[in-house]
Scaffold this active site. Sequence first.
Site, PDB file in Angstrom:
ATOM      1  N   HIS B 228      17.093  33.308  25.314  1.00 21.81           N
ATOM      2  CA  HIS B 228      16.528  34.440  24.594  1.00 21.81           C
ATOM      3  C   HIS B 228      17.629  35.334  24.015  1.00 21.81           C
ATOM      4  O   HIS B 228      17.501  35.880  22.938  1.00 21.81           O
ATOM      5  CB  HIS B 228      15.642  35.247  25.550  1.00 21.81           C
ATOM      6  CG  HIS B 228      14.838  36.295  24.879  1.00 21.81           C
ATOM      7  ND1 HIS B 228      13.547  36.082  24.465  1.00 21.81           N
ATOM      8  CD2 HIS B 228      15.138  37.559  24.504  1.00 21.81           C
ATOM      9  CE1 HIS B 228      13.093  37.167  23.882  1.00 21.81           C
ATOM     10  NE2 HIS B 228      14.033  38.081  23.894  1.00 21.81           N
ATOM     11  N   HIS B 295       7.048  37.634  21.130  1.00 21.81           N
ATOM     12  CA  HIS B 295       6.758  38.038  22.515  1.00 21.81           C
ATOM     13  C   HIS B 295       5.670  37.111  23.043  1.00 21.81           C
ATOM     14  O   HIS B 295       4.559  37.539  23.326  1.00 21.81           O
ATOM     15  CB  HIS B 295       6.329  39.512  22.563  1.00 21.81           C
ATOM     16  CG  HIS B 295       6.957  40.251  23.694  1.00 21.81           C
ATOM     17  ND1 HIS B 295       6.320  41.234  24.398  1.00 21.81           N
ATOM     18  CD2 HIS B 295       8.183  40.134  24.262  1.00 21.81           C
ATOM     19  CE1 HIS B 295       7.128  41.694  25.340  1.00 21.81           C
ATOM     20  NE2 HIS B 295       8.259  41.050  25.276  1.00 21.81           N
ATOM     21  N   ASN B 296       6.025  35.821  23.110  1.00 24.56           N
ATOM     22  CA  ASN B 296       5.015  34.793  23.340  1.00 24.56           C
ATOM     23  C   ASN B 296       4.582  34.669  24.796  1.00 24.56           C
ATOM     24  O   ASN B 296       3.394  34.770  25.104  1.00 24.56           O
ATOM     25  CB  ASN B 296       5.547  33.438  22.867  1.00 24.56           C
ATOM     26  CG  ASN B 296       6.002  33.484  21.422  1.00 24.56           C
ATOM     27  OD1 ASN B 296       5.546  34.333  20.664  1.00 24.56           O
ATOM     28  ND2 ASN B 296       6.898  32.595  21.043  1.00 24.56           N
ATOM     29  N   ARG B 316      12.095  49.150  18.405  1.00 18.44           N
ATOM     30  CA  ARG B 316      13.390  49.668  18.884  1.00 18.44           C
ATOM     31  C   ARG B 316      14.569  48.916  18.253  1.00 18.44           C
ATOM     32  O   ARG B 316      15.702  49.374  18.357  1.00 18.44           O
ATOM     33  CB  ARG B 316      13.473  49.565  20.410  1.00 18.44           C
ATOM     34  CG  ARG B 316      12.566  50.540  21.127  1.00 18.44           C
ATOM     35  CD  ARG B 316      12.913  50.649  22.609  1.00 18.44           C
ATOM     36  NE  ARG B 316      12.808  49.400  23.331  1.00 18.44           N
ATOM     37  CZ  ARG B 316      11.684  48.868  23.791  1.00 18.44           C
ATOM     38  NH1 ARG B 316      10.539  49.508  23.621  1.00 18.44           N
ATOM     39  NH2 ARG B 316      11.680  47.723  24.428  1.00 18.44           N
ATOM     40  N   ASP B 317      14.310  47.778  17.610  1.00 24.80           N
ATOM     41  CA  ASP B 317      15.419  47.067  16.961  1.00 24.80           C
ATOM     42  C   ASP B 317      15.963  47.857  15.772  1.00 24.80           C
ATOM     43  O   ASP B 317      17.146  48.179  15.756  1.00 24.80           O
ATOM     44  CB  ASP B 317      15.001  45.652  16.574  1.00 24.80           C
ATOM     45  CG  ASP B 317      15.074  44.699  17.769  1.00 24.80           C
ATOM     46  OD1 ASP B 317      16.059  44.804  18.525  1.00 24.80           O
ATOM     47  OD2 ASP B 317      14.168  43.882  17.953  1.00 24.80           O
ATOM     48  N   GLN B 450       6.106  43.368  30.854  1.00 28.63           N
ATOM     49  CA  GLN B 450       6.485  44.769  30.694  1.00 28.63           C
ATOM     50  C   GLN B 450       5.250  45.597  30.348  1.00 28.63           C
ATOM     51  O   GLN B 450       4.320  45.092  29.733  1.00 28.63           O
ATOM     52  CB  GLN B 450       7.508  44.938  29.562  1.00 28.63           C
ATOM     53  CG  GLN B 450       8.766  44.109  29.734  1.00 28.63           C
ATOM     54  CD  GLN B 450       8.709  42.779  29.030  1.00 28.63           C
ATOM     55  OE1 GLN B 450       7.644  42.294  28.680  1.00 28.63           O
ATOM     56  NE2 GLN B 450       9.863  42.179  28.842  1.00 28.63           N
ATOM     57  N   GLU B 520      13.361  45.224  32.609  1.00 27.72           N
ATOM     58  CA  GLU B 520      13.116  45.361  31.176  1.00 27.72           C
ATOM     59  C   GLU B 520      12.064  46.424  30.911  1.00 27.72           C
ATOM     60  O   GLU B 520      11.260  46.315  29.983  1.00 27.72           O
ATOM     61  CB  GLU B 520      12.735  44.006  30.579  1.00 27.72           C
ATOM     62  CG  GLU B 520      13.913  43.054  30.635  1.00 27.72           C
ATOM     63  CD  GLU B 520      13.638  41.688  30.049  1.00 27.72           C
ATOM     64  OE1 GLU B 520      12.607  41.510  29.382  1.00 27.72           O
ATOM     65  OE2 GLU B 520      14.468  40.795  30.270  1.00 27.72           O
ATOM     66  N   GLN B 522      10.237  49.422  29.475  1.00 26.85           N
ATOM     67  CA  GLN B 522      10.213  49.682  28.035  1.00 26.85           C
ATOM     68  C   GLN B 522      10.718  51.078  27.671  1.00 26.85           C
ATOM     69  O   GLN B 522      10.974  51.901  28.545  1.00 26.85           O
ATOM     70  CB  GLN B 522       8.770  49.528  27.541  1.00 26.85           C
ATOM     71  CG  GLN B 522       8.235  48.125  27.720  1.00 26.85           C
ATOM     72  CD  GLN B 522       8.936  47.145  26.827  1.00 26.85           C
ATOM     73  OE1 GLN B 522       8.774  47.144  25.635  1.00 26.85           O
ATOM     74  NE2 GLN B 522       9.762  46.294  27.416  1.00 26.85           N
TER      75      GLN B 522
END
Lengths: 259, 960
Positions: B228, B295-296, B316-317, B450, B520, B522
């Site tokens: 990932h 986000h599979n 957030r990217d 998450q 992770e 959020q």
Amino acid sequence: MGQVKAIVLRAAGINCDAETAYALELAGADAERVHINKMIENKSLLDDYQILVVPGGFSYGDDVAAGKILGNQILHHLFGPMQKFIEDGKLILGICNGFQVLVKAGLLPGNGGGNAEQGVTITYNDSGKFEDRWVYLSPQTERCVFIEKGQQIYLPIAHGEGKIVTKDDDTLKTLESDGHIAFKYVDKDGRQGDFPVNPNGSTNSIAALTDKTGRVLGLMPHPERFVRKVQHPRWTRGETDANGMTIFNNAVKYVQENL
Amino acid sequence: MNQWRFEVFSREGFADVHGSGVYEEIKELGISTVEAVQSARVFLIESDFDESFAKRVAGELLTDPVCEQYYIGRSKAPAGLAKATLIEVHLKSGVTDPVAQSVVAGITDMGAKVEHVRTARKYIILGTITQSQTDLIAKRILANDCIEDVIVGDESEPPSPHLEPYELQIANWPIRDLSDDDLVALSKDKDLFLNLIEMQTIQKYFQELGREPTDIELETLAQTWSEHCVHKTLKSSIDLTVNGEEKHFDNLLKETVFGVTKELNKDWCISVFDDNAGVVEFDDDTAICFKVETHNHPSALDPYGGAATGIGGVIRDPMGTGMGAKPVANTDIFCFGEPDKNLDEIPKGVLHPRRIMKGVVSGVRDYGNRMGIPTVNGAIYFDDRYMANPLVFCGNIGIMDRGKCFKHQQSGDLVIVVGGRTGRDGIHGATFSSGQMTHEHETIFSHAVQIGNAITEKKMLDVILQARDAGLYESITDCGAGGLSSAVGEMGEKLGAVVDLEKIPLKYAGLNYTETWISEAQERMVISVKEEKLEAIMKIFDSENVEATVIGKFTDDKKLKLRYNGQQVAELDMEFLHDGVPKYSRKAVWNDLNLNEPNLKEKDNYNDELLAIMSSFNVASKEWVIRQYDHEVQGGSVVKPLTGINNDGPSDAAVVQPKLGSDKGVAISCGMNPLYGDIDPYWMAMAGIDEAIRNLICVGGRFDRIALLDNFCWGDCTRPETLGPLVRAAQACYDAAIVFETPFISGKDSLNNEFVCEDGTTISIPSTLLISAMSLVDDVNKCVTMDAKKAGNFLFVVGETKNELGGSHYYKVKGELGANVPKVNLELSAKTAKRISEAIIDGLITSCHDCSEGGLAVGLAEMGFAGGLGIEADLRGLVKNDCPRVDGQLFSESNSRYIVEVQPENYDAFAKKMLNLPFGQIGKVTEETKLVITSEKGDAVIDIDLDLVKQAWQKPFDWQ
């Protein structure tokens, strides 16, 4: 009157503040976006402004109920200054979530505050889900200073909780008879109807409410989202309609002429 | 301390929308004995306020005075309890409960102190149901057991949420002396998803250091080296054998999608494949960036939460790109199993596709809408191979000043974590998403899901943009996959960093140092701040109640050092962490498939085929989904996802104005067709690129400013026969982009999209490449939409129609695949796109529609009914290339074709503009809402009422 000054409230989850401020500036006002913490810190802050807008969004995530937490915050920290704002002859506009906030703080349809007087609420759409679609609005009162008399306007709604209900029939009758209903949902030809003309199942197709002074307006549709030609969903077909600018223009004009 | 319980019900006479929704879903499950469902919101509040204040809390805060009523304590059970079942759904301890946080704020505003708030939902199911039906209802409708506990009956309270504080115990995971088998066993046992070569590399590193690793060191390496995070497959060297011929790649990505961008070397590309999103020029002052993520796996387990955090994460990217961009638009593309499956067709451990779809759509809706970002473009594809492995692609576009496109963290800067607190949610998300899923994943990996809270992210965004504009930080990145481990690790890659883990603010006590580091959770970003600016930046964060905490410092020793209460728990060389991952060489194989065209009988009339295609899930209207997304917030919408006379026709692409007051716009589109991949992934990729470009051109996007993004979703690529198709697709990306001159600016892959069933069989997704695209629009007033505008206008088809029904929707509704996959003549396609774009800018085109899924007949039908008009078309006007049959002419999905409406007065100018291109006048727009298409022989091969066609198109997703 000098420069018209508008304050656009910000809070956690409010998200239409930038385009609302832009629409106010197009109408000729100076618009400032101010966080609620600043207003609570400095309660005389509002004195400098003539128009207060509570914009759309999801204040505090619409947790508990849409507009509830911010309405509660206003009720307990800013109710006095807001009441004074109204008494001073100034204007308050609540759009979508801002409308929900005003109702839940007890500033619409009356200005008494709190639950005690709240005979009206805004709750889940009949469809049970959020919807973004365009609606025609027909003005219902001549008292409200934001409204251009007799002018039908076309605006988008985008909400999951926009159905206006009253606690009983008497309350509804009073809303109608005392001129509290500012806009109703209608079709292109001005007729009321079922979904999707009335997009959320609102009682008597009510889309917007005003208070007894006509200087406080709350509406579910978004006037700030239709201030330019290309925002009309059918502008490429050459279609135009009266847009959201009338509401902002009228507000600024009212302040210029009366304050 | 009192423990108060409040229950809030709808008042009689007012709708219980939530309860009615559950009732409908129970009926859909096939349980007919339930008569009604009542729902209530439950609040459990620990506070020392008294009963009179409790009544105020209930009456003034928790309950709507008009349409709701409350009980303090447990509500009286309804009459006829024998026939009622009570089910309460509580969040598992540690799961974020945003409503509880808001209730705390609300009670505080009322002047009281609160110790703790939990919320729950209560359902009273009236009617006789069995124990197993109760379980089914709870599992399928009411609760997600990844994150929620179900309590049936009214006796037991949920377990206490209070957790013991953590006391440091450093764990060493010795590996220096392990055998290969033991290394593999350790990786598996600890869910590291590291393979033997990687474990050996790590073993050697610690042998050289002369010590054993701690747990946190191995976990950090596992996160950073996960598929990932580093895309080791796509960066590996690959020996490809195509039909027996060999080709070698030293680094697949560098030689295909990266490579083409480098070769094109466009001066308007500002930062590509370098940052969290690809950045290009928008105007003289502004840059625009775009990122699409998947986000599979999380969405398979918890569709709502997985999709919500998918969109939350990709937002957030751009926020973490350069010095931080302001998000202005979202895109969402999904792949699901077909939603009409029977329950017994669903493998064990898999949710029903309809439930996945509803959950995913609600998750994206609730997060995207709350963030105030319009969701403007998307697509949904259905194929049963996505049933166990749905694909959820979320994209976000942001804008920022040209001068803010690069980061400059330095040694000595403070490491600050901003936003949400850290909890146990999402532990091992990055590693989990890099592996296969099995029927037991539901239980084993529940912690990998998450939990999002959009308002925490919105608050963080608001203050970060203020701090950015005030120049108060030096660098920013998001905490995505791998959590702080990845964020701090990446930001300090060239510097070194030391972090004091006990300083990281936690949602609740009890997390150990490793959980804290790799969680992770959020809504967190990491920024680097100069010591002298600390006070000023903290003031901004405080002013809007956003938490920010100094957790460490960037150093200059190129080491990652982690401490807990002063005691060192990790020390890794940055170089080993980032560059130590062994390079792989992989084998890939592609052999052309031995496929044939079906032998379908020609017919006199194709009305039925048109209707069948219109109401196939892929083509059918997605209005049910689109309207749930706010596509107009921020006030920039120019071409909306739904268009036409009734605001319900399917737009080809979206156009938004990201800067209020500027007429410049950005067009956003996508292209994807997994069906073609079943024939040849090379042509699938090419068709995806061609389609994405066509969509941009159709609304008025510039041809010379198109930027592309790739998202590869594949099965297990350690198998050469699965990697082969991926390499083919990557080669097509290069071949197409070099001719179109459309650089790739960002990309992401998600491999191992496979599901191992209980019986050991594996379901792999079809090879899936999503191409997202954006371009500039110089003047949005010149944009066009796809709806037919006026009777009497001429219709042209530009582009060649070939006998290319392979993988088409026409074949799909006939149960066939075929062999003649649509190909692309790149030079001709580029020339066509450029001319159409110019003709739109010159105002010669009144409407323009991409001719794709379902071919010409579907395109014409859509233009007609979207415009509330009719169309008469004559296939003699179609430019055909070896396509003699009528069904081919109607339904072939040949690429690079546009259906164009032109006003009579523009006829000459338009024809002149199209000179030397294959184009022909095919018909005209008519008043009567009918579609009539006549064959070359003059027969009406389609003659149908468009209202009927529209109904067929709208029916499949006419959902409540």
